[in-house]
Design an enzyme around this catalytic site. Structure first.
Site, PDB file in Angstrom:
ATOM      1  N   ASP A 119       0.803  -1.222   0.000  1.00 28.82           N
ATOM      2  CA  ASP A 119       0.000   0.000   0.000  1.00 28.82           C
ATOM      3  C   ASP A 119       0.836   1.272   0.000  1.00 28.82           C
ATOM      4  O   ASP A 119       2.024   1.264   0.333  1.00 28.82           O
ATOM      5  CB  ASP A 119      -0.885   0.029   1.250  1.00 28.82           C
ATOM      6  CG  ASP A 119      -2.086  -0.886   1.144  1.00 28.82           C
ATOM      7  OD1 ASP A 119      -2.061  -1.796   0.291  1.00 28.82           O
ATOM      8  OD2 ASP A 119      -3.038  -0.714   1.932  1.00 28.82           O
ATOM      9  N   HIS A 271       3.636  -2.211   3.139  1.00 28.90           N
ATOM     10  CA  HIS A 271       3.700  -0.886   2.520  1.00 28.90           C
ATOM     11  C   HIS A 271       5.008  -0.669   1.766  1.00 28.90           C
ATOM     12  O   HIS A 271       6.078  -0.978   2.278  1.00 28.90           O
ATOM     13  CB  HIS A 271       3.537   0.201   3.587  1.00 28.90           C
ATOM     14  CG  HIS A 271       2.198   0.166   4.263  1.00 28.90           C
ATOM     15  ND1 HIS A 271       1.905  -0.747   5.243  1.00 28.90           N
ATOM     16  CD2 HIS A 271       1.083   0.913   4.070  1.00 28.90           C
ATOM     17  CE1 HIS A 271       0.642  -0.569   5.642  1.00 28.90           C
ATOM     18  NE2 HIS A 271       0.128   0.432   4.952  1.00 28.90           N
TER      19      HIS A 271
END
Length: 302
Positions: A119, A271
């Site tokens: 992400d 992430h």
């Protein structure tokens, strides 16, 4: 008279069997996100939907995510056995459609395969994770932020060239977007898709992940209207929480969390953007070969 009674008895028996069959096939339904997504307890893993503190962008306050076991919808489907795939080869996108729970939020792959998702990118660390994935022959799913796509369109092109799946993660990581008006939500998601398509005009964007996992029925509905399924997660190593862990401590935490919580059917949240992700990169240098040996790793299907 005997034949009449015999016929009547057969009819009654058939009716009883039919009612029993209906009862045995009645499903309790998927757990609602609103019932499982809040009230997080300290621990590892995540539910793929939670309170605003569960998955902040840069600089937000810390909060630990709940364990996967806390949510029924976070568990792999019955078809996902506890033992990993005997031959866990890295693969391209999964070939079948991921089953969607009653609340419209996908939290598992629906099979024994495991999906890695990244992400808040693209960002400076995106090329590093792409290189590692390429070296291992692993496909993943990238949830992109519009403003970051605008800054690093070349990384989006590389993501697509390498065969990974794209996901809309809103224009600027607005964790309260789902509580806003329908027009505001739609405009945000459409603007993000448009920016992605400037970099990769023909690439499909089949998925949407609300920042923080703060899905609302309206956000899920609008994403669906734009052709996107909503995805949560079942494992969250909290690599975003750089206020709680940093450096080698963060790397060790990520490795331990993913290693201990990933199981058949998991969707793993990590992430590649949104802050300093050097610890995440270091963790996945260890994790990728381990996960590849234990599971079939897939990008979400498009």
């Amino acid at each position: 008279m005997f034949r009449t009674r015999l016929a009547l008895g057969a009819v009654i028996s058939a009716a009883v069997l039919a009612l029993a069959g209906c009862a045995s096939h009645t499903s309790s339904g998927a757990a609602s996100w609103h019932a499982t997504g809040s009230g997080s307890a300290p621990g590892d893993g995540g539910q793929g939907g939670g309170d605003p503190g569960a998955h902040p962008y840069v600089g937000a306050s810390t909060a630990a995510a709940a364990k996967p076991e806390a949510s029924a919808s976070a568990s792999p489907s019955a078809s996902a056995s506890e033992s990993p795939s005997a031959s866990a080869s890295a693969s391209a996108s999964a070939s079948t459609t991921v089953p969607v729970p009653g609340d419209g939020i996908i939290r598992t792959t629906g099979s024994a395969a495991v999906a890695l998702t990244f992400d808040d990118g693209p960002g400076p660390d995106t090329p590093k994770i792409l290189q590692m994935l390429r070296q291992q022959g692993i496909k993943a799913t990238f949830c992109l932020i519009g403003v970051n796509v605008q800054e690093y369109p070349q990384y989006v092109q590389q993501i697509v060239q390498d065969g990974h799946t794209l996901c809309n993660h809103t224009w600027k990581h607005d964790e309260s977007l789902g509580k806003k008006s329908a027009d505001t939500i739609r405009n945000d998601l459409q603007r993000t898709n448009d920016e992605i398509h400037k970099a990769v005009p023909d690439a499909p964007i089949k998925y949407f992940r609300h920042p923080g996992g703060n899905f609302t029925p309206l956000a899920v509905q609008i994403a669906s209207q734009l052709g996107m399924e909503s995805i949560g997660w079942s494992v969250d190593p909290s690599d975003w929480n750089i206020k709680k862990w940093s450096g080698q401590q963060m790397t060790n935490h990520i490795v331990s969390n993913v290693r201990n919580n990933t199981k058949p059917g998991s969707i793993v949240l990590s992430h590649d953007g949104g802050g300093d992700r050097s610890a995440t990169m270091a963790a996945y240098k260890t994790l990728l070969p381990e996960l590849k040996a234990k599971f079939t790793l897939v990008a979400l299907p498009v």
